[in-house]
Design a protein around this motif. Structure first.
Motif, PDB file in Angstrom:
ATOM      1  N   LEU A 206       0.834  -1.195   0.000  1.00 58.58           N
ATOM      2  CA  LEU A 206       0.000   0.000   0.000  1.00 58.58           C
ATOM      3  C   LEU A 206       0.876   1.256   0.000  1.00 58.58           C
ATOM      4  O   LEU A 206       0.606   2.216  -0.739  1.00 58.58           O
ATOM      5  CB  LEU A 206      -0.909  -0.017   1.234  1.00 58.58           C
ATOM      6  N   MET A 207       1.931   1.248   0.818  1.00 59.74           N
ATOM      7  CA  MET A 207       2.817   2.414   0.882  1.00 59.74           C
ATOM      8  C   MET A 207       3.539   2.635  -0.448  1.00 59.74           C
ATOM      9  O   MET A 207       3.704   3.775  -0.889  1.00 59.74           O
ATOM     10  CB  MET A 207       3.822   2.248   2.022  1.00 59.74           C
ATOM     11  N   THR A 208       3.961   1.544  -1.095  1.00 56.42           N
ATOM     12  CA  THR A 208       4.676   1.667  -2.370  1.00 56.42           C
ATOM     13  C   THR A 208       3.765   2.233  -3.459  1.00 56.42           C
ATOM     14  O   THR A 208       4.150   3.132  -4.204  1.00 56.42           O
ATOM     15  CB  THR A 208       5.226   0.295  -2.807  1.00 56.42           C
ATOM     16  N   ARG A 209       2.539   1.708  -3.533  1.00 53.73           N
ATOM     17  CA  ARG A 209       1.628   2.120  -4.601  1.00 53.73           C
ATOM     18  C   ARG A 209       1.188   3.567  -4.497  1.00 53.73           C
ATOM     19  O   ARG A 209       0.903   4.214  -5.499  1.00 53.73           O
ATOM     20  CB  ARG A 209       0.403   1.199  -4.613  1.00 53.73           C
TER      21      ARG A 209
ATOM     22  N   PRO B 200      -7.118   8.742 -10.515  1.00 54.62           N
ATOM     23  CA  PRO B 200      -6.308   7.516 -10.632  1.00 54.62           C
ATOM     24  C   PRO B 200      -5.371   7.247  -9.458  1.00 54.62           C
ATOM     25  O   PRO B 200      -5.238   6.108  -9.023  1.00 54.62           O
ATOM     26  CB  PRO B 200      -5.524   7.744 -11.931  1.00 54.62           C
ATOM     27  N   ASP B 201      -4.689   8.276  -8.937  1.00 53.28           N
ATOM     28  CA  ASP B 201      -3.696   8.051  -7.888  1.00 53.28           C
ATOM     29  C   ASP B 201      -4.177   8.519  -6.513  1.00 53.28           C
ATOM     30  O   ASP B 201      -3.370   8.712  -5.597  1.00 53.28           O
ATOM     31  CB  ASP B 201      -2.388   8.773  -8.232  1.00 53.28           C
ATOM     32  N   GLU B 202      -5.470   8.686  -6.359  1.00 55.44           N
ATOM     33  CA  GLU B 202      -5.985   9.224  -5.099  1.00 55.44           C
ATOM     34  C   GLU B 202      -5.956   8.161  -4.000  1.00 55.44           C
ATOM     35  O   GLU B 202      -6.296   6.999  -4.221  1.00 55.44           O
ATOM     36  CB  GLU B 202      -7.412   9.734  -5.291  1.00 55.44           C
TER      37      GLU B 202
ATOM     38  N   ARG C  88      -8.502   3.782  -5.904  1.00 55.62           N
ATOM     39  CA  ARG C  88      -8.924   3.142  -7.156  1.00 55.62           C
ATOM     40  C   ARG C  88     -10.381   3.485  -7.479  1.00 55.62           C
ATOM     41  O   ARG C  88     -10.748   4.645  -7.519  1.00 55.62           O
ATOM     42  CB  ARG C  88      -8.664   1.636  -7.098  1.00 55.62           C
ATOM     43  N   ASP C  89     -11.234   2.473  -7.664  1.00 58.83           N
ATOM     44  CA  ASP C  89     -12.622   2.754  -8.028  1.00 58.83           C
ATOM     45  C   ASP C  89     -13.576   2.480  -6.873  1.00 58.83           C
ATOM     46  O   ASP C  89     -14.737   2.126  -7.074  1.00 58.83           O
ATOM     47  CB  ASP C  89     -13.032   1.888  -9.240  1.00 58.83           C
ATOM     48  N   MET C  90     -13.087   2.664  -5.639  1.00 54.75           N
ATOM     49  CA  MET C  90     -13.919   2.267  -4.501  1.00 54.75           C
ATOM     50  C   MET C  90     -13.629   3.095  -3.254  1.00 54.75           C
ATOM     51  O   MET C  90     -12.628   3.816  -3.162  1.00 54.75           O
ATOM     52  CB  MET C  90     -13.687   0.794  -4.175  1.00 54.75           C
TER      53      MET C  90
END
Length: 329
Positions: A40-43, A176-178, A195-197
């Protein structure tokens, strides 16, 4: 062999020399894992992002750690993280298909990691002042029950015909990167948007908050939300979790090598409603905090204190489609 339940709240043993979930001795330097998983931290480039603790001290996401035995991590936590990471990568539909208990365990482990760090910080601060660390009986009650239930990660613990949490999952039209994360430790409430959720979970309410918001949830269904609509939904759930006035009680029933947890009725002998009265002005203050990104002030939000501003429903109560949400330029 009967399940051995670990409860560090009996003696407030929050040393880095004991595994956070089992209490087994660990190497205080080598056997530690990060509260926020590395994937999660990397993404979302979170490692160096500042994180404020309740005592106002500032740390970073990557420096939030908890002691964890290597065996527990390899055998149970890493597979759980991999399953959650894969689903989160795919998005809403994959997360919806997950076993809700897995989401509860993942979110609960993350929030309990926050609790562990907050308690450690509180103990050190009180010790430095020559005072004994004190935690209210109600908070200790909530935290110890959460940890008990998280031990289902590595033990055969079964919830006997009840669900200990409220899980809310929505489709959201995010950038996209939120990435947005929030928690409220006292009410054990957690939200994450990416993402989308968007996902919200109340970790210790026996689905009371899910039932409380059922009418609105039925209107939303599978309809995608605008981010400001999801944040309003977050504000509603975080506020109702605050209004929830019960401390769930449980019976523990060992059966062979399994431990059954049975929920006592929430109403019990108390004739009060499960939730205290909803105050529009107080909710407006909560909403202002969730809407900071969009710059709405409390006076705008509660222009009519009986009907605070909303982007979820029209005057007739119907859901506003995400594409029709009108925000100021």
């Amino acid at each position: 062999m009967a399940v051995q339940v670990y409860n560090p709240f009996e003696r407030f043993n929050f040393s880095n020399r004991n595994c956070f979930l089992t209490g087994t001795p660990v190497d205080a330097e080598e056997e530690r894992i990060q509260v926020f998983p590395q994937w999660l931290m990397t993404r979302y480039a979170l490692e160096e992002r500042p994180f404020k603790l309740l005592d106002e001290s500032i740390t970073t996401y990557k420096d939030l750690k908890i002691p964890c035995s290597t065996d527990l991590n390899n055998q149970f936590l890493i597979p759980l993280e991999e399953e959650i990471a894969e689903a989160f990568d795919k998005g809403y539909d994959a997360v919806k298909a997950l076993d809700p208990i897995k989401i509860f365990q993942w979110a609960g482990k993350l929030l309990y990691g926050m609790i562990f760090n907050e308690v450690q910080s509180g103990i050190k601060m009180q010790y430095a002042q020559g005072e004994q660390f004190v935690m209210s009986q109600a908070i200790r009650h909530k935290f110890s029950h959460l940890l008990l239930m998280l031990q289902g990660i590595n033990h055969p613990i079964i919830f006997d015909e009840f669900t200990p949490f409220s899980l809310f999952l929505f489709k959201v039209d995010n950038a996209p990167d939120e990435f947005v994360y929030r928690d409220e430790i006292n009410t054990l409430t957690f939200s994450i948007r990416l993402r989308d959720m968007g996902l919200i979970i109340c970790l210790q309410d026996n689905t009371a908050n899910l039932r409380y918001h059922k009418q609105l949830l039925d209107k939303i269904g599978e309809t995608p939300l605008h981010p400001i609509q999801f944040e309003e939904m977050c504000a509603r759930v975080f506020y109702s979790a605050y209004l929830f006035n019960r401390l769930p009680e449980y019976n523990l029933l060992p059966v062979g090598e399994e431990l059954y947890i049975e929920a006592m009725p929430l109403r019990g002998m108390d004739s009060r409603p499960l939730f205290d009265h909803w105050q529009g002005k107080t909710f407006g203050q909560v909403l202002e905090n969730f809407w900071k990104k969009w710059g709405f002030l409390l006076l705008e939000i509660i222009k009519n204190p009986e009907k605070p501003m909303t982007f979820l429903t029209r005057e007739d109560g119907e859901l506003i489609p995400a594409g029709e949400v009108g925000l100021p330029a």
